[in-house]
Design an enzyme around this catalytic site. Structure first.
Site, PDB file in Angstrom:
ATOM      1  N   LYS A   1     -12.177  -0.779  -1.093  1.00 30.06           N
ATOM      2  CA  LYS A   1     -11.237  -0.024  -1.928  1.00 30.06           C
ATOM      3  C   LYS A   1     -11.811   0.082  -3.342  1.00 30.06           C
ATOM      4  O   LYS A   1     -12.789   0.780  -3.522  1.00 30.06           O
ATOM      5  CB  LYS A   1      -9.860  -0.654  -1.812  1.00 30.06           C
ATOM      6  CG  LYS A   1      -9.346  -0.407  -0.393  1.00 30.06           C
ATOM      7  CD  LYS A   1      -8.072  -1.065  -0.001  1.00 30.06           C
ATOM      8  CE  LYS A   1      -7.795  -0.693   1.454  1.00 30.06           C
ATOM      9  NZ  LYS A   1      -6.711  -1.465   2.056  1.00 30.06           N
TER      10      LYS A   1
ATOM     11  N   SER B   1       0.793  -1.230   0.000  1.00 29.34           N
ATOM     12  CA  SER B   1       0.000   0.000   0.000  1.00 29.34           C
ATOM     13  C   SER B   1       0.826   1.280   0.000  1.00 29.34           C
ATOM     14  O   SER B   1       0.348   2.307  -0.444  1.00 29.34           O
ATOM     15  CB  SER B   1      -0.949  -0.005   1.198  1.00 29.34           C
ATOM     16  OG  SER B   1      -0.228  -0.213   2.394  1.00 29.34           O
TER      17      SER B   1
ATOM     18  N   HIS C   1      -5.429  -4.066  -2.080  1.00 28.32           N
ATOM     19  CA  HIS C   1      -5.236  -3.009  -3.087  1.00 28.32           C
ATOM     20  C   HIS C   1      -5.173  -3.569  -4.513  1.00 28.32           C
ATOM     21  O   HIS C   1      -5.060  -2.797  -5.464  1.00 28.32           O
ATOM     22  CB  HIS C   1      -3.967  -2.202  -2.805  1.00 28.32           C
ATOM     23  CG  HIS C   1      -4.132  -1.192  -1.716  1.00 28.32           C
ATOM     24  ND1 HIS C   1      -4.754   0.017  -1.919  1.00 28.32           N
ATOM     25  CD2 HIS C   1      -3.787  -1.229  -0.408  1.00 28.32           C
ATOM     26  CE1 HIS C   1      -4.759   0.702  -0.785  1.00 28.32           C
ATOM     27  NE2 HIS C   1      -4.189  -0.028   0.150  1.00 28.32           N
TER      28      HIS C   1
END
Ligand SMILES: *Cc1c(COP(=O)(O)O)cnc(C)c1O
Length: 390
Positions: free
Chosen positions: A238, A180, A208
């Site tokens: 996300k 990240s 992610h």
């Protein structure tokens, strides 16, 4: 002396060392053009990579389901909260991922903190990449297993640890899929190969990477490793634009998880509207490939321009593009100067990254236009020169 005196003292200490968070107020929907602290800003620091948090199909799915089902599930899934919607999501998500089965959990954090301590215990070993997410670190801390950490992405060092772990029963390798802070990708193919050699489990936390890598299907699709990764964890908060955590893998894994993961067993199921929105998110990613395409087009353009201007974007390979400034002060100043021009990028400093790797972390969105990116690039280039970062 009062029992809670330490609270204020600790906050004072954090403030004195500039380690406290100054929360900004988001005053509109989270979009590239958003309102923050009374300013109309270009938002360059959200995980909403595909812009799905405001996609009309997700909004409609959430409101329709809420009208039909109400706002809450009423219980933890195993008692009486496992709705038809939850089952539908899990079936659809497993198919989307090319996995045998899937489980919808409360959050990505809950996946790691609930599942890891069940997978390994006394006599086992958990082996982590040095830059893994804090929720993995906490999950490992909750287990009684031995612990080892290998240098970031260093598969040779991982192999040495495995070689020395012959007496451990279960050997669990855990890595982020996309890291990240740097936006680089785990060498999952090499990790799987070395795991197979030493008969170890592979657990990838792809929070992610979901919705971003592999046409949105994540890192296992990206490297075509179906059936060779034992646990794939993910977040629906996300790129999916909603909230939730996922576990994908074999039928046995999912059955194990829903019988054992304490966060899943002991925490209330999602509101039905949330699950309906997550189902709609899968539909959108499957039927509207333009979002993932735009995200990557923007990523390639923005990174190329930054590199061309001489900025240090580190190891970035994804829509997370750091601009490494080198010291915390210049990162803070850079962020402040950009905010003065209504460009919102959060500086990232110690303890999230080493002090000398302080940075601005930019994140791309499918909804950004070339004009948005050019406006940001002009300001970043000009201010970067003034601050002698390039
Ligand atoms: C964001 C993130 C999480 C937490 O996911 P949530 O759904 O926000 O709880 C866990 N692991 C990694 C690698 C992450 O990036």
């Amino acid at each position: 002396m009062k029992a809670d005196d330490f609270l204020g003292k600790e906050v004072e200490r954090l403030k004195k060392e500039s380690l406290n968070w100054k929360l900004r107020e988001l005053q509109s929907a989270s979009r590239p053009h958003a309102k923050v602290d009374g300013r109309d800003v270009l938002m360059m620091c959200t995980n909403n990579y595909l812009g799905l948090s405001t996609h009309p199909k997700l909004i409609k799915a959430m409101t329709d389901a809420t009208k039909e089902w109400g706002v809450g599930a009423g219980a933890v899934p195993v008692l009486s909260g496992n709705t038809t919607l939850q089952r539908k999501f899990e079936k659809k998500f497993a198919k989307f991922k090319g996995a045998e089965a899937a489980l919808l959990c409360q959050t990505g954090f809950a996946v790691n903190s609930g599942l890891i301590p069940q997978l390994v215990g006394e006599g086992d070993i958990a082996i982590s990449d040095q830059l893994n997410h804090g929720s993995i670190i906490d999950g490992v801390r909750l287990s009684k297993a031995d612990k080892a950490v290998y240098r970031h992405k260093d598969v040779n060092e991982l192999e040495t640890v495995l070689k020395n772990s012959k007496e451990h029963k279960t050997k669990l390798i855990i890595t982020d899929g996309v890291f990240s802070m740097d936006g680089d990708i785990a060498p999952l193919k090499e990790i799987v190969e070395v795991a197979e050699k030493y008969d170890a489990l592979v657990y990838v936390d792809d929070c992610h990477g979901e919705g971003v890598l592999g046409q949105g299907k994540g890192i296992v699709s990206h490297f075509n490793l179906h059936g060779r990764v034992h646990v794939e964890g993910g977040s629906l908060g996300k790129a999916f634009g909603v909230i939730g955590g996922t576990i994908a893998g074999s039928k046995e894994l999912v059955e194990f998880a829903y019988n054992k993961s304490r966060t899943w067993l002991l925490s209330t199921a999602h509101p039905p509207g949330v699950i309906a929105a997550c189902i709609a998110a899968i539909d959108v990613i499957e039927t509207e490939p333009q979002h993932v395409e735009n995200l990557w087009k923007n990523t390639e353009y923005f990174k190329k321009q930054l590199d061309g201007m001489g900025f240090n974007t580190g190891e970035s390979e994804t829509p997370i593009i750091p601009i490494i400034t080198g010291d915390p002060k210049s990162a803070q100043e850079f962020g402040k100067r950009l905010m003065d021009e209504n460009i919102f990028v959060t500086p990232i400093v110690y303890p999230m990254v080493a002090k000398e790797l302080s940075r601005l972390r930019t994140q791309m969105s499918a909804l950004m236009t070339k004009e948005d990116l050019d406006r940001a690039l002009e300001a970043i280039g000009r201010i970067g020169k003034e601050l002698k970062i390039v």
